[in-house]
Design an enzyme around this catalytic site. Sequence first.
Site, PDB file in Angstrom:
ATOM      1  CB  SER A 196      -0.854  -0.183   1.128  1.00  7.77           C
ATOM      2  OG  SER A 196      -1.308   1.299   1.263  1.00  7.77           O
ATOM      3  CE1 TYR A 209      -4.074  -2.315   5.680  1.00 11.39           C
ATOM      4  CE2 TYR A 209      -3.013  -0.159   4.890  1.00 11.39           C
ATOM      5  CZ  TYR A 209      -3.595  -1.260   4.615  1.00 11.39           C
ATOM      6  OH  TYR A 209      -3.806  -1.743   3.407  1.00 11.39           O
TER       7      TYR A 209
END
Length: 340
Positions: A196, A209
């Site tokens: 990501s 995350y």
Amino acid sequence: MMIIIAEFFVVILKVLWAFVTAGAKWVVRPKEKSVAGQVCVITGAGSGLGRLFAKEFARRRAVLVLWDINSQSNEETAEMVRQIYHELDTPIAKDGPVGGVEEVPPFQPQVYTYVCDVGKRESVYSTAEKVRREVGEVDILINNAGVVSGHHLLECPDELIERTMVVNCHAHFWTTKAFLPKMLELNHGHIVTVASSLGLFSTAGVEDYCASKFGAIGFHESLSHELKASEKDGINMTLVCPYLVDTGMFKGCRIRKEIEPFLPPLKPEFCVKQAMRAILTDQPMICTPRIVYMVNFMKSILPFEAIVCMYRFLGADKCMYPFLAQRKEAMNNNEAKNGI
């Protein structure tokens, strides 16, 4: 000393040549390699990007091995893959032995489904053994499975933090350890890390995350260097770093409304098509959209306070807060319904 100076100039030439070849790929698009008949394992294949990756590889006649913790959604993906195979299942015409034309049946790819919790290494290793026994050796590994806790750090239970780290990062170690030995033996394979943009630069509210994606990228880069040091040039690595993808995973995430039209959430189909192009041309890294490259570069050269100013201007400093608020409200409503 003269040897070192000579080697230094050789390195400079190689670096310049790397820039030239990289620039040439922008002008002349590299030819995509064939993955027909190759065994491709996709983790988190039951939904989101994993499902789209499965469909794209199916269109290229790869043998699909789908892993997901949810059996029902995984079987739904498998049925979509079978439908694609059926649409591709047309006879191939070729010259016959006496100058005529005969029809030969095309290669019949297959899809296999396995229930696997990549957050548990025992599950990964046992499932990998089943794949080797029932399907064969793996050519392509797509580490795609991912989760998000959806809590501010001080409100997040330790168990959810551990879950995020295990699924998003540790699982990459276990799947790679399961399939890399045979790749090394054959000097053939391809490992894809779906990370990501939040593994390149972070934002507030999703510490677990971001940490997990930073870890996944660090693992990917270190393994890439290890393969280069081992001179295993037949094994390729591709790092996929998309901006916010509209899969519902971060539903509610918003940047500044005046900026949002220029940086809208990515359509999942577009994200996967860009990633597929990178994988099939053995591109080491793909950031989508391209502005992510620039943001990552600026982060590495600007003072932290300058980054903070830019984040505040873009509305990226608190972009996750609406998402976190929605998750908290949904959880509270669910608890109320269950009488907790």
